[in-house]
Design an enzyme around this catalytic site. Structure first.
Site, short mmCIF file in Angstrom:
data_model
loop_
_atom_site.label_atom_id
_atom_site.label_comp_id
_atom_site.label_asym_id
_atom_site.label_seq_id
_atom_site.Cartn_x
_atom_site.Cartn_y
_atom_site.Cartn_z
CD GLN A 148 -12.41 -1.51 -1.00
OE1 GLN A 148 -12.10 -2.09 0.12
NE2 GLN A 148 -14.03 -2.33 -0.77
CG ASP A 157 -13.68 6.15 -0.98
OD1 ASP A 157 -13.38 5.88 0.75
OD2 ASP A 157 -12.84 5.63 -1.49
NE ARG A 167 -4.01 0.90 1.83
CZ ARG A 167 -5.32 0.90 1.84
NH1 ARG A 167 -5.28 1.67 3.31
NH2 ARG A 167 -6.13 -0.09 1.76
NE ARG A 216 -10.65 -5.51 -0.04
CZ ARG A 216 -9.68 -4.60 0.77
NH1 ARG A 216 -9.92 -3.39 1.32
NH2 ARG A 216 -7.98 -4.23 0.68
CB CYS A 275 -13.84 0.93 -0.10
SG CYS A 275 -13.07 2.54 -0.15
CG HIS A 286 -8.49 0.34 -2.72
ND1 HIS A 286 -7.69 -1.36 -2.69
CD2 HIS A 286 -9.27 0.24 -1.94
CE1 HIS A 286 -7.74 -0.77 -1.60
NE2 HIS A 286 -8.42 -0.67 -0.94
N1 CP Z 1 -10.83 -0.21 2.00
C1 CP Z 1 -10.03 -0.13 2.81
O1 CP Z 1 -8.60 -0.61 1.97
O2 CP Z 1 -10.42 -0.14 3.78
P1 CP Z 1 -8.59 -0.06 5.09
O3 CP Z 1 -8.15 0.83 4.04
O4 CP Z 1 -8.95 -0.01 6.63
O5 CP Z 1 -7.50 -0.65 4.54
#
Ligand code: CP
Length: 327
Positions: free
Chosen positions: A152, A240, A122, A312, A284, A149
């Protein structure tokens, strides 16, 4: 060398070179529909209690989870998925590794490839992900960049399909910030043949590069600025946070200007009522009930956000299976 590795417990890094390039999962748009379909179906199979390659297909394998940004869902769902598949995890935050003190991504990729079987990253920048993928000899998985993402999205597609049936021909309306998750929805619309309506203020539209890609791929994309028009007759409304960890599409817009521009895109009961009566709401997470979505919607009967969060784990099992367990 092989004996030494076996004695010290090192990993045989010849796997990637012997079989060609590592199986990276960097972006939805890198895959054809059939490959994505297979990953989703593996995820569904794991969710149903089956395991396409045995009960613990990742026994003996380890993934490094690297976070340059905070996470709850991505971190926990990857760890749970990996462990349930028989594997192990090593978690690295920016501050706990030498990345935080300037060691290059390339060197980190080369070293981790000698220790682990896959790397999930990430990152603050798409460039970091590409550098990791270029220099790693093990699969690299995109755990969020400023332009996507995809993990996701695999969970979102699984959720939409579970709730509403086949994806092709469905109408999904994205309301609000045309951010990294919106970019992944654009990629998914092209691959799975659903209509994607994007209602975003002019200052928060998805980047032109994503829109140009969609045109080239002949995705059924409708971009406008009217939230109610986008919601009308949709199968799924999705949004989002307005203060995303990615502001790559509008980096110069200050916080107050951003919130003011996005205010008309809040999904409340009136907007939800414009969609089909059996439409679902997705987000998400993390969510802010005072901003992008009303509590009555996210906590209401049409909300699919908890299934979406659970998925997820299952969708990532499909991705991990593709990267590490098949063939
Ligand atoms: N939706 C998502 O990626 O959540 P986090 O940022 O908690 O990983």
């Amino acid at each position: 060398m092989a004996i030494a590795k076996a004695i010290i417990g090192g990993k045989d890094s010849s796997r990637a070179t012997a079989k060609g390039k590592p199986r990276h999962f960097l972006d939805i748009k890198d895959f054809d529909t059939a490959s994505l379909r297979r990953m989703l179906d593996w995820g569904k199979s794991y969710k149903a209690g089956g395991a396409p390659a045995g009960a613990k297909p990742l026994a003996g394998k380890t993934i490094a989870l690297i976070f340059e940004k905070p996470s709850t869902r991505t971190r926990v769902s990857f760890e749970v998925a990996m462990r349930q598949m028989g594997g192990d995890v090593v978690i690295l935050g920016q501050a706990e590794s030498q990345l935080g003190r300037g060691e290059t991504i390339a060197d980190t990729a080369r070293v981790l490839s000698r220790y682990v079987d896959a790397i999930m990253l990430r990152t603050v920048s798409e460039k970091h992900l590409m550098e990791m993928a270029e220099h790693a000899s093990v699969p690299v998985i995109n755990g969020l960049t400023d332009h996507g993402h995809p993990c996701q999205l695999m969970a979102d597609l699984m959720t939409l399909e579970e709730r509403k049936g086949p994806l092709a021909g469905k109408i999904v309306a994205w309301l609000g910030d045309g951010n990294n998750v919106a970019e992944s929805w654009i990629h998914a619309a092209a691959r799975f043949g659903f209509t994607l309506r994007l209602a975003c203020p002019a200052s928060c539209k998805p980047p032109e590069s994503a829109l140009a890609w969609a045109r080239k791929e002949k995705a059924d994309l409708q971009l406008g600025e009217d939230a109610l028009a986008a919601a009308r007759g949709a199968d799924c409304l999705v949004t989002d946070t307005w203060l995303s960890m990615s502001s790559g599409n509008a980096p110069d817009l200050d916080r107050e200007a951003r919130l003011a521009a996005l205010a008309p895109y809040r999904i409340d009961e009136r907007v939800m009522a414009a969609a089909k009566p059996d439409a679902i709401f997705m987000h998400c997470l993390p969510a802010n009930r005072d901003r992008e979505v009303a509590a009555a919607v996210i906590d209401g009967p049409q909300s699919a956000v908890w299934d979406e969060a659970e998925n997820r784990v299952h969708a990532q099992k499909g991705i991990l299976h593709w990267c590490l367990a098949q063939g």
